[in-house]
Design a protein around this motif. Sequence first.
Motif, PDB file in Angstrom:
ATOM      1  N   UNK A 152       0.827  -1.210   0.000  1.00 20.73           N
ATOM      2  CA  UNK A 152       0.000   0.000   0.000  1.00 20.73           C
ATOM      3  C   UNK A 152       0.863   1.261   0.000  1.00 20.73           C
ATOM      4  N   UNK A 153       1.947   1.256   0.767  1.00 23.39           N
ATOM      5  CA  UNK A 153       2.824   2.422   0.812  1.00 23.39           C
ATOM      6  C   UNK A 153       3.567   2.603  -0.505  1.00 23.39           C
ATOM      7  N   UNK A 154       3.980   1.494  -1.126  1.00 26.21           N
ATOM      8  CA  UNK A 154       4.653   1.582  -2.429  1.00 26.21           C
ATOM      9  C   UNK A 154       3.726   2.188  -3.474  1.00 26.21           C
TER      10      UNK A 154
ATOM     11  N   UNK B  90      -4.629   7.666   6.422  1.00 26.04           N
ATOM     12  CA  UNK B  90      -4.886   7.024   5.135  1.00 26.04           C
ATOM     13  C   UNK B  90      -3.564   6.807   4.408  1.00 26.04           C
ATOM     14  N   UNK B  91      -3.174   5.538   4.242  1.00 27.52           N
ATOM     15  CA  UNK B  91      -1.927   5.237   3.538  1.00 27.52           C
ATOM     16  C   UNK B  91      -2.066   5.548   2.055  1.00 27.52           C
ATOM     17  N   UNK B  92      -3.266   5.343   1.505  1.00 21.99           N
ATOM     18  CA  UNK B  92      -3.463   5.575   0.073  1.00 21.99           C
ATOM     19  C   UNK B  92      -3.191   7.024  -0.295  1.00 21.99           C
ATOM     20  N   UNK B  93      -3.501   7.959   0.596  1.00 14.49           N
ATOM     21  CA  UNK B  93      -3.295   9.377   0.313  1.00 14.49           C
ATOM     22  C   UNK B  93      -1.902   9.854   0.726  1.00 14.49           C
TER      23      UNK B  93
ATOM     24  N   UNK C 231       2.120   5.030   6.030  1.00 16.74           N
ATOM     25  CA  UNK C 231       2.527   3.639   5.886  1.00 16.74           C
ATOM     26  C   UNK C 231       3.873   3.380   6.542  1.00 16.74           C
ATOM     27  N   UNK C 232       4.813   4.317   6.373  1.00 21.04           N
ATOM     28  CA  UNK C 232       6.107   4.185   7.036  1.00 21.04           C
ATOM     29  C   UNK C 232       5.942   4.206   8.552  1.00 21.04           C
ATOM     30  N   UNK C 233       5.083   5.081   9.036  1.00 16.21           N
ATOM     31  CA  UNK C 233       4.872   5.196  10.480  1.00 16.21           C
ATOM     32  C   UNK C 233       4.257   3.923  11.044  1.00 16.21           C
ATOM     33  N   UNK C 234       3.311   3.334  10.324  1.00 19.83           N
ATOM     34  CA  UNK C 234       2.671   2.124  10.831  1.00 19.83           C
ATOM     35  C   UNK C 234       3.629   0.939  10.843  1.00 19.83           C
TER      36      UNK C 234
ATOM     37  N   UNK D 260      13.453  -4.171   7.204  1.00 24.17           N
ATOM     38  CA  UNK D 260      13.746  -4.477   5.794  1.00 24.17           C
ATOM     39  C   UNK D 260      12.760  -3.788   4.860  1.00 24.17           C
ATOM     40  N   UNK D 261      11.474  -3.823   5.215  1.00 20.76           N
ATOM     41  CA  UNK D 261      10.465  -3.170   4.377  1.00 20.76           C
ATOM     42  C   UNK D 261      10.632  -1.650   4.399  1.00 20.76           C
ATOM     43  N   UNK D 262      10.962  -1.107   5.555  1.00 19.89           N
ATOM     44  CA  UNK D 262      11.202   0.335   5.648  1.00 19.89           C
ATOM     45  C   UNK D 262      12.390   0.747   4.786  1.00 19.89           C
ATOM     46  N   UNK D 263      13.405  -0.092   4.736  1.00 23.05           N
ATOM     47  CA  UNK D 263      14.577   0.215   3.915  1.00 23.05           C
ATOM     48  C   UNK D 263      14.195   0.334   2.443  1.00 23.05           C
ATOM     49  N   UNK D 264      13.394  -0.586   1.966  1.00 19.01           N
ATOM     50  CA  UNK D 264      12.974  -0.528   0.563  1.00 19.01           C
ATOM     51  C   UNK D 264      12.126   0.713   0.293  1.00 19.01           C
ATOM     52  N   UNK D 265      11.216   1.045   1.203  1.00 17.21           N
ATOM     53  CA  UNK D 265      10.359   2.214   1.002  1.00 17.21           C
ATOM     54  C   UNK D 265      11.158   3.509   1.045  1.00 17.21           C
ATOM     55  N   UNK D 266      12.134   3.595   1.950  1.00 22.28           N
ATOM     56  CA  UNK D 266      12.977   4.793   1.997  1.00 22.28           C
ATOM     57  C   UNK D 266      13.853   4.890   0.754  1.00 22.28           C
TER      58      UNK D 266
END
Length: 447
Positions: free
Chosen positions: A181-183, A289-292, A297-300, A324-330
Amino acid sequence: MIALLHYPLQVTKAFRQSIAYLPSLLALGYFLVGLLAVVPHEGFISMPGWLDFVRFNDKDTLRTLLSTLIAGMISLVVFSFSMVMSVLSQAGGQFSHKLVFGLVTERHHQWVLGNYLGTILFILMLLMVPENGDSPGTWRSLAAYLGVAMVIHCLALFVYFIHKASQTVQVNSVVAGLHLATSRSLASLKHHQQSPRYMQVADTTPAAAPASCHRFEIRSRQTGFIQNANFAEIAEIAASIDGVIHLNFSPGDFTLADFPLLYVDAPDEPDRACADELLALLLYGEGESIEDIHVHGLTQLMEMAVKALSPGTNDPGTARLCINQLTDLLRRRLDFDPCNAMVDQHNRVRVTWPVESFESLIYRVFTPILHYGKDDVTIGLSLLKALKSLSLYAEGTERRLLQAYAERVIGALADAAHHRLDRDFISARLNGGEHRLDLPDQLGYRG
């Protein structure tokens, strides 16, 4: 006009995001089918004689069948959503409480609920509307068989529902869902801001108003989270008053009533109608809202990691998965810098708004994990690995920020490592892997 349409649009969007959206539409569809089944069909639809074998011999048999079906469906609904409450109770204890509502409102759960309620409604309509004559007609008998097929369909959905509900509380599934969702939110923001009307300015802090303009403020009239704003419409209003509008909030911020939301640099003060239109272009919402907003999403994900590191949960594996997921999103966030201004057709800045910097994001998501996991060597090494991986994609200010934060993590590792074996283990991994940071070969010890 915009202000008048604002409330209906807000209600419509809130309904579409609620758990009642899909069940309501499905129940309406079942109601229409049930209405077709109970209305008189003589003179409109002629049933072929070869279908007479499906007719029930008497009304009591039909009513007994329908009563059994509706009783079974009600029991199925009660059992299914008792299981939902059990799943939510488990999820609330294992994950961040912000995720609980998201688990309920997933589309597949709404789809199952809508089919359950629609089937009950359809059978209830067949029971409530009496059939003329001593025995049910072919049309009503076919409707009863359709009700049987609906119940069988709901039994299949029940198996599907158990499968999805069991997957819902799995850590890998929840983390992967947040990451996806964050991606998507990041990709949507990047695509949306490719328009030539979006641009970046060095500083969104309103400077002194030009000599030809005066500065006016517009205050909010309600309390809540501002999820988004219609920047294009705000830019048009700014062009119509020959001014610049500075938003005093970032999308996703919680603001109070009577808070100065907007600063307007214009020759003349905006009238009440203009202020109403500007405030109507701000979209309020409940929760995050992660979609907006990708930051949510990063915070959650960070909150899931912190929850996993709490003494009551004690699950560092989940925390490392979140890192690991936070690393990819950042890393995806490093691919572009969000725009913070919009220009008009003549390339004049009309709207500005603050955005969260990469430095703020790093501090927001990594600092709590480092704080709660400072005594766990594996968490510190996971954070250091994340910073080293990000350094491969960062330049300039961002890389200097990662360097400073890596030094902080190494300091926390030095504080946690009181035994020689721990220090040797950490030292062997300080410079391991691909990175572009200046890291020591040995871990300093703070005695």
